[in-house]
Design a protein around this motif. Sequence first.
Motif, PDB file in Angstrom:
ATOM      1  N   ARG A 153      36.117  65.035  73.660  1.00  0.00           N
ATOM      2  CA  ARG A 153      37.192  65.570  74.485  1.00  0.00           C
ATOM      3  C   ARG A 153      38.462  65.842  73.689  1.00  0.00           C
ATOM      4  N   GLN A 154      38.440  65.741  72.385  1.00  0.00           N
ATOM      5  CA  GLN A 154      39.681  65.921  71.628  1.00  0.00           C
ATOM      6  C   GLN A 154      39.564  67.067  70.632  1.00  0.00           C
ATOM      7  N   ALA A 155      39.027  68.197  71.091  1.00  0.00           N
ATOM      8  CA  ALA A 155      38.928  69.381  70.230  1.00  0.00           C
ATOM      9  C   ALA A 155      40.326  69.837  69.850  1.00  0.00           C
ATOM     10  N   ASN A 156      40.453  70.349  68.627  1.00  0.00           N
ATOM     11  CA  ASN A 156      41.739  70.863  68.183  1.00  0.00           C
ATOM     12  C   ASN A 156      41.512  71.989  67.183  1.00  0.00           C
ATOM     13  N   GLU A 157      42.581  72.692  66.880  1.00  0.00           N
ATOM     14  CA  GLU A 157      42.459  73.866  66.014  1.00  0.00           C
ATOM     15  C   GLU A 157      41.968  73.517  64.616  1.00  0.00           C
ATOM     16  N   ASN A 158      42.314  72.347  64.099  1.00  0.00           N
ATOM     17  CA  ASN A 158      41.866  71.984  62.756  1.00  0.00           C
ATOM     18  C   ASN A 158      40.355  71.788  62.703  1.00  0.00           C
ATOM     19  N   LEU A 159      39.799  71.140  63.713  1.00  0.00           N
ATOM     20  CA  LEU A 159      38.338  70.992  63.752  1.00  0.00           C
ATOM     21  C   LEU A 159      37.660  72.345  63.877  1.00  0.00           C
ATOM     22  N   ILE A 160      38.202  73.220  64.706  1.00  0.00           N
ATOM     23  CA  ILE A 160      37.558  74.501  64.996  1.00  0.00           C
ATOM     24  C   ILE A 160      37.664  75.480  63.834  1.00  0.00           C
ATOM     25  N   PHE A 161      38.825  75.544  63.184  1.00  0.00           N
ATOM     26  CA  PHE A 161      39.034  76.569  62.166  1.00  0.00           C
ATOM     27  C   PHE A 161      39.004  76.057  60.722  1.00  0.00           C
ATOM     28  N   ASP A 162      39.381  74.821  60.502  1.00  0.00           N
ATOM     29  CA  ASP A 162      39.581  74.355  59.125  1.00  0.00           C
ATOM     30  C   ASP A 162      38.482  73.455  58.583  1.00  0.00           C
ATOM     31  N   THR A 163      37.656  72.913  59.446  1.00  0.00           N
ATOM     32  CA  THR A 163      36.571  72.036  58.990  1.00  0.00           C
ATOM     33  C   THR A 163      35.386  72.894  58.551  1.00  0.00           C
ATOM     34  N   PRO A 164      34.872  72.696  57.348  1.00  0.00           N
ATOM     35  CA  PRO A 164      33.694  73.473  56.920  1.00  0.00           C
ATOM     36  C   PRO A 164      32.556  73.320  57.934  1.00  0.00           C
ATOM     37  N   HIS A 165      31.932  74.437  58.272  1.00  0.00           N
ATOM     38  CA  HIS A 165      30.914  74.431  59.334  1.00  0.00           C
ATOM     39  C   HIS A 165      29.766  73.474  59.034  1.00  0.00           C
ATOM     40  N   ASP A 166      29.410  73.308  57.756  1.00  0.00           N
ATOM     41  CA  ASP A 166      28.277  72.424  57.447  1.00  0.00           C
ATOM     42  C   ASP A 166      28.640  70.943  57.506  1.00  0.00           C
ATOM     43  N   ASP A 167      29.934  70.630  57.674  1.00  0.00           N
ATOM     44  CA  ASP A 167      30.381  69.236  57.823  1.00  0.00           C
ATOM     45  C   ASP A 167      30.759  68.882  59.257  1.00  0.00           C
ATOM     46  N   LEU A 168      30.850  69.882  60.130  1.00  0.00           N
ATOM     47  CA  LEU A 168      31.463  69.679  61.444  1.00  0.00           C
ATOM     48  C   LEU A 168      30.719  68.677  62.322  1.00  0.00           C
ATOM     49  N   TRP A 169      29.406  68.794  62.442  1.00  0.00           N
ATOM     50  CA  TRP A 169      28.636  67.894  63.310  1.00  0.00           C
ATOM     51  C   TRP A 169      28.852  66.439  62.880  1.00  0.00           C
ATOM     52  N   LYS A 170      28.719  66.201  61.598  1.00  0.00           N
ATOM     53  CA  LYS A 170      28.877  64.851  61.065  1.00  0.00           C
ATOM     54  C   LYS A 170      30.318  64.349  61.221  1.00  0.00           C
ATOM     55  N   LYS A 171      31.287  65.225  60.964  1.00  0.00           N
ATOM     56  CA  LYS A 171      32.695  64.819  61.048  1.00  0.00           C
ATOM     57  C   LYS A 171      33.080  64.414  62.465  1.00  0.00           C
ATOM     58  N   VAL A 172      32.676  65.217  63.462  1.00  0.00           N
ATOM     59  CA  VAL A 172      33.057  64.892  64.844  1.00  0.00           C
ATOM     60  C   VAL A 172      32.436  63.567  65.267  1.00  0.00           C
ATOM     61  N   LEU A 173      31.163  63.350  64.960  1.00  0.00           N
ATOM     62  CA  LEU A 173      30.537  62.070  65.301  1.00  0.00           C
ATOM     63  C   LEU A 173      31.241  60.914  64.593  1.00  0.00           C
ATOM     64  N   SER A 174      31.629  61.108  63.363  1.00  0.00           N
ATOM     65  CA  SER A 174      32.355  60.057  62.633  1.00  0.00           C
ATOM     66  C   SER A 174      33.687  59.757  63.296  1.00  0.00           C
ATOM     67  N   LEU A 175      34.394  60.787  63.740  1.00  0.00           N
ATOM     68  CA  LEU A 175      35.675  60.595  64.428  1.00  0.00           C
ATOM     69  C   LEU A 175      35.514  59.795  65.715  1.00  0.00           C
ATOM     70  N   MET A 176      34.358  59.930  66.355  1.00  0.00           N
ATOM     71  CA  MET A 176      34.107  59.233  67.611  1.00  0.00           C
ATOM     72  C   MET A 176      33.916  57.733  67.402  1.00  0.00           C
ATOM     73  N   GLY A 177      33.524  57.347  66.200  1.00  0.00           N
ATOM     74  CA  GLY A 177      33.384  55.929  65.876  1.00  0.00           C
ATOM     75  C   GLY A 177      32.190  55.259  66.536  1.00  0.00           C
ATOM     76  N   GLY A 178      32.081  53.952  66.339  1.00  0.00           N
ATOM     77  CA  GLY A 178      31.027  53.142  66.952  1.00  0.00           C
ATOM     78  C   GLY A 178      29.635  53.667  66.670  1.00  0.00           C
ATOM     79  N   ARG A 179      28.799  53.676  67.708  1.00  0.00           N
ATOM     80  CA  ARG A 179      27.412  54.121  67.541  1.00  0.00           C
ATOM     81  C   ARG A 179      27.329  55.595  67.156  1.00  0.00           C
ATOM     82  N   PHE A 180      28.341  56.384  67.532  1.00  0.00           N
ATOM     83  CA  PHE A 180      28.325  57.805  67.189  1.00  0.00           C
ATOM     84  C   PHE A 180      28.506  58.003  65.688  1.00  0.00           C
ATOM     85  N   LYS A 181      29.298  57.142  65.071  1.00  0.00           N
ATOM     86  CA  LYS A 181      29.455  57.210  63.621  1.00  0.00           C
ATOM     87  C   LYS A 181      28.114  56.920  62.937  1.00  0.00           C
TER      88      LYS A 181
END
Length: 193
Positions: A153-181
Amino acid sequence: MNYFDYGNISQPQKGDLLISEPFLADPNFERSVVFLVEHNEEGSVGFVLNKPSFLKLNEVMQGENIPQEQSLFVGGPVQQDTLHMVHRADFLGEESHQIVEHVYWGGGFEEVMSLVREEQQPDPQVRFFLGYSGWSPGQLEAEIQEKSWIIFRQANENLIFDTPHDDLWKKVLSLMGGRFKMYSNYPIDPRMN
């Protein structure tokens, strides 16, 4: 980042990122991050942020003066003969819809193309998509209940435009922490672990 109980979010809303479960069997959405630009009683629309097309924008829009490196993404399996854009430009008029702060969907196509032509380099302000991801009324909620998607629920312009596409899935799950990390480190094929 504020603590958020992501495991309890079951109702999607415009502006969410939908993160595919690590072992989702659908090849259209394997390890996908979908930016949800519309969600209402008529259904849902989003764009896969991390699936680049083998085509570039200048190959699809022949005759236009577009930088050869301008990327094109596969927005989803629906109507892959249509072109869509998500951008940071807040001046594109009534046709442009703000989704989250500094992120817009649609707008004056010629104005965006003019910016791309003037820059003569890939523009990190704009993402172009062939096709989109769509769900009929209630379909996305059912898929979330079946555990096909995790809502961020915390999408932002940096995730959408600045995060390399091949890292995005892993990065968002890592940001979520806990079991998602932990999910972020799952191998694509667990038999290869």
